[in-house]
Design a protein around this motif. Structure first.
Motif, PDB file in Angstrom:
ATOM      1  N   UNK A 138       0.832  -1.204   0.000  1.00 35.73           N
ATOM      2  CA  UNK A 138       0.000   0.000   0.000  1.00 35.73           C
ATOM      3  C   UNK A 138       0.865   1.252   0.000  1.00 35.73           C
ATOM      4  N   UNK A 139       1.965   1.231   0.763  1.00 34.37           N
ATOM      5  CA  UNK A 139       2.887   2.370   0.782  1.00 34.37           C
ATOM      6  C   UNK A 139       3.533   2.572  -0.583  1.00 34.37           C
ATOM      7  N   UNK A 140       3.930   1.474  -1.232  1.00 30.81           N
ATOM      8  CA  UNK A 140       4.539   1.557  -2.568  1.00 30.81           C
ATOM      9  C   UNK A 140       3.529   2.123  -3.560  1.00 30.81           C
ATOM     10  N   UNK A 141       2.280   1.670  -3.470  1.00 27.82           N
ATOM     11  CA  UNK A 141       1.240   2.190  -4.358  1.00 27.82           C
ATOM     12  C   UNK A 141       1.038   3.683  -4.145  1.00 27.82           C
ATOM     13  N   UNK A 142       0.949   4.112  -2.894  1.00 31.86           N
ATOM     14  CA  UNK A 142       0.777   5.540  -2.600  1.00 31.86           C
ATOM     15  C   UNK A 142       1.917   6.363  -3.201  1.00 31.86           C
ATOM     16  N   UNK A 143       3.144   5.887  -3.041  1.00 29.04           N
ATOM     17  CA  UNK A 143       4.307   6.603  -3.582  1.00 29.04           C
ATOM     18  C   UNK A 143       4.263   6.664  -5.102  1.00 29.04           C
ATOM     19  N   UNK A 144       3.904   5.542  -5.740  1.00 26.13           N
ATOM     20  CA  UNK A 144       3.846   5.505  -7.202  1.00 26.13           C
ATOM     21  C   UNK A 144       2.755   6.429  -7.728  1.00 26.13           C
TER      22      UNK A 144
END
Length: 157
Positions: A138-144
């Protein structure tokens, strides 16, 4: 509990109908650089960027290109609307919540499922949209998504 049933490969899944926003025909998915492998990319739904969750990658470890006959189930997660890439949407079924069994010890990807229920025509794995992504994913998705929303600096002339 009312479930919307769908298939991915030869497996039948269900999702609580109260999180379903709508069902749409699959469209081309735009890759999302910097995202996780279970995010196929993003689509534009009436001006809103929506991440596409690749259920096949999560549950079978394989991927497949979007076919025009596929469907996207637009579903509410705790943080956004997401599109679930499925082969076919089948039907709505009513089940007793008590009949949904825990399957954590029996299925390797069970942490992403809310349980399973046996219907007259076979077993349905109940997908839990809120648990589809780990907190790290979820953190990676938010950053992307944030990186895509930030305009690139203009080149110096």
């Amino acid at each position: 509990m009312r479930l919307l049933c769908f298939t991915v490969d030869d497996h039948r899944y269900g999702i609580a109908s109260d999180v379903v926003v709508e069902i749409v025909r699959a469209v081309a998915v735009t890759p999302l650089p910097g995202s996780t492998s279970v995010i196929a990319g993003v689509i534009d739904v009436r001006g809103t960027i929506v991440p596409v969750f690749d259920l096949r990658a999560r549950f079978t470890g394989t991927t497949r290109a979007v076919d025009p006959a596929d469907h996207f189930i637009l579903a509410r997660t705790p943080s956004r609307t997401a599109a679930l890439h499925v082969d076919r949407v089948q039907d709505l079924v009513d089940v007793e919540e008590e009949s949904a069994s825990g399957i954590q010890a029996q299925v390797p990807t069970a942490q992403y499922l809310a349980g399973a229920v046996t219907l007259p025509d076979g077993m349905v794995f109940i997908h839990d949209v809120a648990r589809f992504l780990s907190s790290a994913e979820a953190d990676v998705l938010e950053s992307a998504l944030a990186a895509q929303a930030t305009p690139a600096p203009a080149p110096h002339a």
